[in-house]
Design a protein around this motif. Sequence first.
Motif, short mmCIF file in Angstrom:
data_model
loop_
_atom_site.label_atom_id
_atom_site.label_comp_id
_atom_site.label_asym_id
_atom_site.label_seq_id
_atom_site.Cartn_x
_atom_site.Cartn_y
_atom_site.Cartn_z
N ILE A 286 0.87 -1.18 0.00
CA ILE A 286 0.00 0.00 0.00
C ILE A 286 0.90 1.23 0.00
O ILE A 286 1.74 1.40 0.89
N LEU A 287 0.76 2.06 -1.02
CA LEU A 287 1.48 3.34 -1.06
C LEU A 287 0.52 4.42 -0.60
O LEU A 287 -0.54 4.62 -1.19
N TYR A 288 0.91 5.13 0.45
CA TYR A 288 0.04 6.08 1.13
C TYR A 288 0.66 7.47 1.05
O TYR A 288 1.65 7.75 1.72
N VAL A 289 0.10 8.32 0.21
CA VAL A 289 0.61 9.68 0.04
C VAL A 289 0.08 10.57 1.16
O VAL A 289 -1.12 10.61 1.42
N THR A 290 0.98 11.28 1.83
CA THR A 290 0.55 12.18 2.90
C THR A 290 1.64 13.19 3.20
O THR A 290 2.82 12.98 2.87
N HIS A 291 1.25 14.32 3.78
CA HIS A 291 2.23 15.24 4.36
C HIS A 291 1.93 15.42 5.85
O HIS A 291 2.41 16.37 6.48
N ALA A 292 1.13 14.50 6.43
CA ALA A 292 0.77 14.55 7.85
C ALA A 292 1.61 13.52 8.61
O ALA A 292 1.45 12.32 8.44
N ILE A 293 2.50 14.01 9.44
CA ILE A 293 3.43 13.12 10.14
C ILE A 293 2.70 12.20 11.11
O ILE A 293 3.14 11.07 11.36
N ASP A 294 1.56 12.62 11.68
CA ASP A 294 0.85 11.76 12.62
C ASP A 294 0.26 10.55 11.92
O ASP A 294 0.20 9.45 12.49
N GLU A 295 -0.17 10.70 10.66
CA GLU A 295 -0.67 9.56 9.91
C GLU A 295 0.46 8.58 9.60
O GLU A 295 0.28 7.36 9.67
N VAL A 296 1.64 9.10 9.27
CA VAL A 296 2.80 8.25 9.02
C VAL A 296 3.12 7.45 10.27
O VAL A 296 3.32 6.23 10.23
N ALA A 297 3.19 8.13 11.41
CA ALA A 297 3.56 7.47 12.66
C ALA A 297 2.57 6.38 13.04
O ALA A 297 2.94 5.35 13.58
N ARG A 298 1.30 6.61 12.77
CA ARG A 298 0.28 5.65 13.17
C ARG A 298 0.17 4.46 12.23
O ARG A 298 -0.04 3.33 12.68
N LEU A 299 0.36 4.68 10.94
CA LEU A 299 0.00 3.66 9.96
C LEU A 299 1.18 2.97 9.29
O LEU A 299 1.09 1.78 8.97
N ALA A 300 2.26 3.69 9.03
CA ALA A 300 3.25 3.21 8.07
C ALA A 300 4.20 2.17 8.65
O ALA A 300 4.56 2.21 9.83
N ASP A 301 4.59 1.24 7.79
CA ASP A 301 5.69 0.31 8.08
C ASP A 301 7.00 0.87 7.52
O ASP A 301 8.05 0.73 8.13
N TYR A 302 6.89 1.45 6.34
CA TYR A 302 8.05 1.99 5.64
C TYR A 302 7.76 3.44 5.24
O TYR A 302 6.62 3.88 5.27
N MET A 303 8.81 4.11 4.81
CA MET A 303 8.65 5.52 4.51
C MET A 303 9.61 5.91 3.39
O MET A 303 10.78 5.52 3.39
N VAL A 304 9.09 6.66 2.42
CA VAL A 304 9.91 7.25 1.36
C VAL A 304 9.77 8.76 1.49
O VAL A 304 8.67 9.29 1.40
#
Length: 377
Positions: free
Chosen positions: A187-205
């Motif tokens: 799942i590629l998840y486009v965002t500029h919200a760091i709280d969504e990254v922290a809560r959901l992501a396994d990896y980060m680009v």
Amino acid sequence: MSIGVNIQHKIGNLALDVEFHILEPGITALFGPSGSGKTSLINIIAGLEHPNRGHIQIGDHVVFDHTHRINLPARRRRIGYVFQDARLFPHKTVSKNLYFGARRNPAKLPREEQTAILEMLGILPLMGRRPTALSGGEKQRVALGRALLSNPDILLLDEPLSALDHARKQEILPHFEWLRDHRKIPILYVTHAIDEVARLADYMVVMEQGKTLASGSVFEMLGRTDLPPLAGQFDAGTVLPARIASRDPQAEVSFLDCAGQRIVVPYLGRPASDRVRLHIRARDVMIARTAPVGISANNIIPVTISGISNEDGETVDVTLCFGHDADASLLATTSGRPTIHARITNWSAKRLKLGLHQKVFAVIKSVTVDGQLSDHS
């Protein structure tokens, strides 16, 4: 299912030059400021735009290769796409919207899996409505259901929460967590919200001005303060895995175990032993030379300084390794030991006479620690 992307493309004044490889299923956050090329990138992966050069592979299938003149059309890429604005057909019912893509896919999901998705998203009571009768959160759930029912090899989410208010975001986030934990697709998840990254992501680009600056585990990436998109005052911080050790509903607090340290957070309403993530912002961490007493902050953690950086000259980023028993020779790598980051003024760092390998205390208020993050690792 893996994904490999290596493309170059010119869009107006933006020169995309992106390369990353994700080998495991889960959520990969494409993070960066507006205008960094995130949406253009997933449009290229989806086949909606064609890059000038490069290579894109999803699982065992090459969907684009400039050298070998491979460019599968969007309809053959088996990609589920959820747009920022849902993009439902206004003249069709929810039911017809949901099954629009699925009807065109010969590899249909079994009926029981389709029903499980609709139940998970809470869509069944909405089937006869039209999009104009749906709330913003309901529209996004239908759009997500439509993408999943098409049985995609990869799911693309383009800022799916940016148009929703806080309450609607909290309604949708658990569904994304369920996807991450139960649907083993990239799942590629486009965002500029760091709280969504922290809560959901396994990896980060991490992207900026069309370029990939870095990629890796979300636990590693969110701890970096050397990347401009992550180094802003409100973004720099740390994500750590933890476990709910106990809770006190009357006091409205939960007690977490994070690498043997007790951390107090606002009450989570979740049972003991549940695994969670802690998101601790660098601006919310204070440093004390000695353990303070008689203060309201509930989290006073013994730490050892393993890194100091003041690249901008105005503030100092301090990397703090858990514990006072760390071997100084290992602090350069922290040897797997949890670390957190503090951002303090240059004047405070000089006043405290901070130095490498110094044993100090990290002071964190409970209300600044976000523990309402699921962790499936």
